[in-house]
Design an enzyme around this catalytic site. Structure first.
Site, short mmCIF file in Angstrom:
data_model
loop_
_atom_site.label_atom_id
_atom_site.label_comp_id
_atom_site.label_asym_id
_atom_site.label_seq_id
_atom_site.Cartn_x
_atom_site.Cartn_y
_atom_site.Cartn_z
CG ASN A 145 -1.81 1.35 1.34
OD1 ASN A 145 -2.48 1.69 0.46
ND2 ASN A 145 -2.11 1.80 2.17
CG HIS A 199 -0.76 6.10 4.81
ND1 HIS A 199 -2.18 6.11 4.71
CD2 HIS A 199 -0.71 7.13 5.58
CE1 HIS A 199 -2.55 6.87 5.95
NE2 HIS A 199 -1.66 7.67 6.41
#
Length: 196
Positions: free
Chosen positions: A109, A111
């Site tokens: 991911n 962020h």
């Protein structure tokens, strides 16, 4: 002979506009590393990422939350596109445990803050930039990390930093973060996974 751990086909999971997805598609088309975005998966039937991916002739799978959380439905998609790596780029659902088990160390991911600051449930996009300004942080950045069963809790792969000026608005911070994402996200993925 190819390693069984070779990363070739990336599935980008996205829920929004798709600027990161587009950047990844274009980057890996030009990079000579054997990786490509093979499919874009979205849970939003009106997400901007759909048009971006289709314009770049990348297959798009529009799935409901229920189908994403159904092993038969979800794994049929990843198998059909021979997915080796899943990259979350503004994807707003938690990843189900069966995917974490199927792709150990191969779900990543990005962020838009320097985790662990401004992470966790509900902290995405503009919410993060507003929190950075409200906290009067003097720097922010991006964090690329492995996905775990804890929201924004996986091991950090890399962070890139940028200064926050005293008069920056959330819009200013957002522009700075987008710049960092364009400059670094695909490179970090390549350096982490190419040839693995």
């Amino acid at each position: 002979m190819e390693s069984a751990n070779t990363i070739r086909n990336i599935a980008v999971f996205a829920s929004g506009n798709g600027s990161n997805a587009q950047n990844l598609i274009e980057y890996f088309r030009q990079a000579d590393c054997g990786m490509q975005v093979a499919v874009v998966v979205t849970n939003q039937p009106d997400a901007g990422v759909i048009e971006r991916a289709r314009h770049l002739q990348v297959p798009v799978e529009i799935m409901t939350r229920e189908s994403i959380n159904d092993p038969d439905s979800m794994l049929a998609i990843t198998d059909r596109h021979s997915v080796d790596l899943i990259v979350l780029a503004g994807f707003l659902l938690m990843i189900p445990s069966f995917l974490l088990n199927r792709y150990p160390g191969r779900i990543v991911n990005i962020h838009p803050s320097l985790l662990p600051r401004h992470g966790g449930k509900g902290m995405y996009g503009r919410h993060v930039h507003e929190a950075v300004v409200a906290a009067r942080d003097t720097e922010t950045g991006i964090t690329v990390h492995y996905v775990s069963d804890i929201c924004d809790g996986g091991r950090i792969i890399a962070q890139e930093r940028i200064a926050v000026d005293a008069d920056d608005t959330p819009d200013d911070v957002e522009r700075k973060i987008h710049r960092l994402e364009r400059q670094h996200f695909a490179r970090i993925l390549r350096e982490t996974f190419a040839g693995r």
